[in-house]
Design an enzyme around this catalytic site. Structure first.
Site, short mmCIF file in Angstrom:
data_model
loop_
_atom_site.label_atom_id
_atom_site.label_comp_id
_atom_site.label_asym_id
_atom_site.label_seq_id
_atom_site.Cartn_x
_atom_site.Cartn_y
_atom_site.Cartn_z
N HIS A 1 26.73 41.38 62.47
CA HIS A 1 27.38 42.69 62.26
C HIS A 1 28.60 42.52 61.36
O HIS A 1 28.76 43.23 60.37
CB HIS A 1 27.78 43.31 63.60
CG HIS A 1 28.78 44.42 63.48
ND1 HIS A 1 28.45 45.67 63.02
CD2 HIS A 1 30.11 44.46 63.75
CE1 HIS A 1 29.54 46.44 63.01
NE2 HIS A 1 30.56 45.73 63.45
N ASP B 1 29.79 51.63 28.68
CA ASP B 1 29.16 50.86 29.76
C ASP B 1 30.12 49.76 30.18
O ASP B 1 31.23 49.67 29.66
CB ASP B 1 27.82 50.25 29.28
CG ASP B 1 26.88 49.99 30.46
OD1 ASP B 1 27.30 49.34 31.44
OD2 ASP B 1 25.72 50.45 30.42
N SER C 1 27.82 36.35 43.04
CA SER C 1 27.69 37.77 42.68
C SER C 1 29.06 38.43 42.55
O SER C 1 29.34 39.13 41.58
CB SER C 1 26.85 38.47 43.75
OG SER C 1 27.10 39.84 43.74
N SER C 2 29.94 38.18 43.53
CA SER C 2 31.26 38.81 43.50
C SER C 2 32.08 38.32 42.32
O SER C 2 32.79 39.10 41.68
CB SER C 2 32.04 38.49 44.78
OG SER C 2 31.40 39.07 45.87
N HIS D 1 42.43 36.41 54.28
CA HIS D 1 43.41 37.49 54.23
C HIS D 1 43.33 38.30 52.94
O HIS D 1 43.24 39.52 52.99
CB HIS D 1 44.83 37.08 54.53
CG HIS D 1 45.64 38.31 54.73
ND1 HIS D 1 45.71 38.99 55.92
CD2 HIS D 1 46.26 39.10 53.83
CE1 HIS D 1 46.35 40.11 55.76
NE2 HIS D 1 46.70 40.22 54.50
N TYR E 1 42.27 42.73 51.63
CA TYR E 1 42.75 43.62 50.56
C TYR E 1 41.65 43.90 49.56
O TYR E 1 41.63 44.96 48.93
CB TYR E 1 44.00 43.04 49.91
CG TYR E 1 45.12 43.05 50.91
CD1 TYR E 1 45.59 44.26 51.40
CD2 TYR E 1 45.63 41.88 51.46
CE1 TYR E 1 46.53 44.31 52.39
CE2 TYR E 1 46.59 41.92 52.45
CZ TYR E 1 47.04 43.13 52.91
OH TYR E 1 47.97 43.19 53.90
N SER F 1 43.66 57.85 46.34
CA SER F 1 44.61 58.41 45.37
C SER F 1 43.94 59.49 44.52
O SER F 1 44.52 60.55 44.28
CB SER F 1 45.17 57.31 44.46
OG SER F 1 45.89 56.37 45.23
N THR G 1 52.87 48.91 51.60
CA THR G 1 51.82 49.76 52.18
C THR G 1 52.43 51.09 52.61
O THR G 1 51.84 52.16 52.40
CB THR G 1 51.17 49.06 53.38
OG1 THR G 1 50.89 47.71 53.02
CG2 THR G 1 49.88 49.73 53.77
CU CU Z 1 45.43 38.56 57.49
#
Ligand code: CU
Ligand code: CU
Lengths: 270, 557
Positions: free
Chosen positions: B80, B109, B190-191, B274, B278, B289, B349
């Protein structure tokens, strides 16, 4: 089938607050029985209240705007779109609040690391899936296993013990008011010794010996669980600590000294 | 003027529009097609991983074994998590990037269209590889029922949590860990390719006049995300490669008995992990936004500060990884550094949240579904941010870590954060893409059901976590029963509500395919400011901006 439906209905009702079933559940961190747990609890509550305060301000402005500035009420969009002054203000104010929070956090954290001058040292080793407690100076060593009968786990219909999954055969026993240093390591994978009422959570990692300490002022039985996924039975290796007056602790030690086969003779948990 | 140009070119292209059938999707280099593929993959995996979540929640409906073994329970939580992170949120964001970035910067493109095709088509195979051990297990179980014993003795699917800590995943891991390792390698490649493509597109393909400070926030969010991906995906690749070496080539990177270090694993993993959070949220910030300013009919407040806050968050995101390791025995000094750095992230943030709220303040609000999801995001992401600040306080983290409090926290930022941002984006752009307005009533139902059931599911988890319930346990003590039942009821409602979303999306696609033209205005929401609203017709033609648009000061974010 009927019973199943009934349970779902019950759960639905309890969400709607129509049931008093939540009375027994707690919604907050325990205040605990050690200085550490009190300090952590206070830090937790301060942070929580500060967040609530900020939340009230932000959400008030948001909901007021949602209410007031809708096109359906004839609102017309204003034109402003920047203001360095307010940006600086709402950068600085949160920053200062955080500095205010960091100071007590720094102090409490230092206290957690202060394992000096202990009266008793216990080495705790995590195993898949049980704990081993060794009283280094007393030469006492025993395993602590889950004591809940398997049938109660396998069959949801069976009546459960009061301390279902939170009961062991041999609890760790410590004297009240004494500073107990705990050393943690593991025999296999990473485990984590977590006792909420003491404010103690420390990983038991193979190849490492981690330290933490406990000093309890109220005798009693305290319960916790493994806090790091350690395989299939991670949910089935509870921690029970019995805090007893000093004389009782001495007797317990003496009894163990007499009989080195401590595992079979250990005190049965309630 | 540009608009008519583009309509004309679209018309010219009618004869060499998309190819027909399967070939179109296999060989496509069109950014819109590839965007669609990413979104469809994400939608599919969303239901797959959602069903796994429901298995988990139903098992936790009451104490005692309800229907699955602890072994299978762990496989469900693991898959999951892995699939929701890598197979749902990331591909959805990549889908938006492909669809919108070229249109928003005025490019025909993506910069590297063939690479783009490749970076998508790696993914379905990666997830097939990741799911294969589970499929094998399920087929085995099914065959057992009819008296066959297919795949008897085949090991379990990955079962050590999405964080796959060593040595649980190395020395003690099932055979299927190798499937996961190679699946992660494929996702990583891929990323990285997608990130390169996005960076190159934004740097080189902006239309004349599309200066940095005129870029829409969504583009900014993705640019920063792409740099995060480039920096940390190789680290994750290194991490799983070391696992592979430990498992098969007798190295002992993470094996204490061989002189290795289990904590090294956590450093490497969270150095990726971490920034990864983000990666999952910054494109979502961008979508929010866009939506908030559009439905407020007002320019985004504090644009330059929003850009600065995004970059600051990303930078700080690199230096906070040890806040996941406060109880591993980290030294005092290290804990202090990581606690302060983590608390600091609340500042940029907060700036973002304050700017969004101020954008709404004195706007001219309407509340179509995209705006509802954006407002839901604002409220509930902020709640997730609050629990994030609490988790940053290291001494308190001793109590929170490894408990359901953490589960509550990251579902508030991922479900009502990233996922709500994705929903907002889909409702926002779907009319532009398809030329068909989705059913607003159903959309609103989808929002309200999701928002309410999401809180029903995850809010009680704060309570049981604080009261001492560890995460990743298949069974629990009696005092946690009530809140777990509420959470399960919430999860089932949440899961069923998503069928509404599926129906809405399918309906739009069908109408688009049938060529229904509803003559929606170009600026569908009368408030859109970026080029897709101001310079392109609805529905957007297959090829856009084949003549280079000139961007002026009026085309600001
Ligand atoms: Cu973290
Ligand atoms: Cu465990």
């Amino acid at each position: 089938m009927f019973q199943w439906t009934q349970k779902w209905v019950f759960a639905l009702l309890s969400c709607l607050g129509m049931q008093n079933a939540l009375a027994e559940s707690t919604v907050n961190m325990p205040y605990g029985v050690t200085r550490m747990s009190h300090d952590i609890y206070n830090l937790h509550m301060i942070t929580f209240y500060i967040c609530c305060g900020i939340g009230v301000v932000v959400f008030s402005v948001l909901f007021y705007s949602i209410y007031k500035y809708r096109r359906s009420r004839g609102a017309k969009a204003a034109n402003f779109h920047e203001h360095p002054g307010v940006e600086i203000i709402w950068t600085l104010i949160p920053f200062l609040i955080l500095v205010g929070l960091a100071i007590p956090a720094t102090i409490v954290l230092k206290d957690i690391h202060n394992t000096n001058e202990s009266d008793l040292i216990i080495k705790i080793t995590g195993y898949q899936w049980k704990w081993k407690y060794e009283y280094l100076d007393q030469g006492i060593s025993f395993f602590s296993n889950l004591a809940t009968p398997q049938i109660q786990i396998d069959d949801p219909q069976k009546t459960k013990n009061e301390w279902f999954l939170l009961e062991v055969d041999n609890p760790m026993v410590i004297p009240v008011h004494k500073k107990v240093k705990i050393l943690l390591t593991s025999n296999d994978v990473i485990h984590d010794w977590w006792l909420p009422a003491f404010g103690v959570k420390q990983d038991a990692i193979p190849g490492y010996i981690n330290e933490n300490w406990i000093q309890v002022d109220t005798p009693g039985i305290y319960r916790g669980q493994c806090g790091e996924l350690c395989g299939a039975y991670h949910g089935f290796m509870p921690i029970v600590v019995q805090v007893v007056p000093e004389e009782e602790f001495e007797q317990w030690v003496a009894a163990h000294m007499l009989n080195k086969t401590a595992v079979s003779n250990g005190r049965k948990a309630t | 003027m540009n608009l008519t140009d583009d309509m004309a070119t679209a018309h010219d292209h009618a004869d060499h529009g998309p190819a027909k059938g399967l070939k179109r999707w296999l060989f496509t280099t069109n950014h819109k097609d590839i965007g669609t593929l990413y979104l469809l993959l994400s939608l599919t995996m969303f239901f797959v991983a959602g069903i796994m979540a429901l298995v988990v929640r139903i098992e936790l409906f009451e104490p005692g074994k309800v229907w699955v073994t602890p072994e299978f329970f762990n496989q469900m939580t693991t898959l999951h998590g892995l699939i929701m992170v890598f197979g749902v949120i990331m591909p959805a964001m990549a889908g938006f990037a492909n669809w919108m970035i070229p249109m928003m910067v005025g490019a025909p493109d993506m910069a590297l269209p063939r690479l783009n095709n490749w970076s998508f088509w790696l993914l379905p195979f990666a997830f097939l590889l990741l799911s294969l051990p589970l499929l094998r297990e399920l087929v085995g179980m099914a065959s057992h029922l009819i008296g066959l014993n297919l795949f008897a003795g085949a090991g379990a699917a990955p079962d050590y949590g999405w964080t796959f800590y060593a040595p649980l995943s190395t020395t003690y891991g099932p055979d299927s860990t190798d499937y996961m390792i190679f699946a992660i390698h494929m996702m990583g490649i891929s990323s990285i390719l997608a990130a390169i493509n996005i960076v190159v597109t934004i740097f080189n393909m902006r239309a004349p006049g599309m200066t940095w400070m005129r870029l829409p926030m969504f583009v900014w969010g993705w640019l920063v995300t792409a740099f995060l991906l480039l920096a940390v995906m190789p680290v994750l690749a290194g991490c799983v490669t070391m696992m592979l070496m430990d498992r098969h080539f007798h190295t002992a990177f993470f094996e204490a008995a061989g002189g290795g270090d289990p904590i090294l694993f956590q450093h490497i993993f969270w150095f990726f992990g971490h920034p990864e959070v983000y990666i999952l949220i910054l494109p979502g910030f961008g979508i929010i936004s866009e939506v908030v300013q559009t439905f407020s009919r007002k320019r985004l407040f504090g644009y330059s500060f929003m850009v600065a806050a995004t970059i600051t968050i990303a930078f700080l995101g690199y230096i906070v990884w040890m806040h996941h390791m406060f109880t591993t025995g980290a030294p005092y000094a290290a804990q202090l550094f990581f606690m302060y750095a983590t608390m600091l992230i609340a500042v940029p943030t907060g700036v973002k949240v304050f700017n969004w709220v101020t954008t709404i303040f004195k706007g001219e609000l309407t509340f179509e579904t995209p705006m509802l999801f954006a407002l839901g995001f604002l409220v509930m992401f902020t709640i997730g941010g609050f629990s994030g600040v609490m988790l940053a306080i290291a001494p308190a983290d001793y109590q929170y870590r490894g408990s359901y409090f953490v589960v509550a926290h990251f579902h508030y930022v991922l479900v009502s954060g990233s996922l709500f941002a994705i929903f907002a984006g889909v409702y926002f752009w779907l009319p532009k893409w398809t030329g068909h307005m989705y059913n607003e009533t159903l959309g609103k139902w989808h929002f309200w059901l999701s928002a309410i059931s999401m809180n029903l599911t995850f809010f009680p988890m704060h309570f049981v976590g604080l009261a001492g319930m560890p995460r990743r346990i298949p069974d629990y003590a009696l005092q946690f029963t009530n809140f777990n039942q509420i959470a399960t009821v919430g999860a089932v409602i949440f899961g069923l509500s998503q069928l509404l979303f599926l129906a809405i999306v399918i309906r739009s696609c069908q109408k688009h395919k049938a060529g229904v033209n509803e003559h929606l205005p170009d600026n569908v929401w009368d408030g859109g400011r970026s080029l897709e609203w101001t310079r392109l017709p609805t529905p957007v033609p297959y090829h856009t901006f084949e003549t280079v648009p000139e961007i002026g000061p009026n085309d600001t974010h």
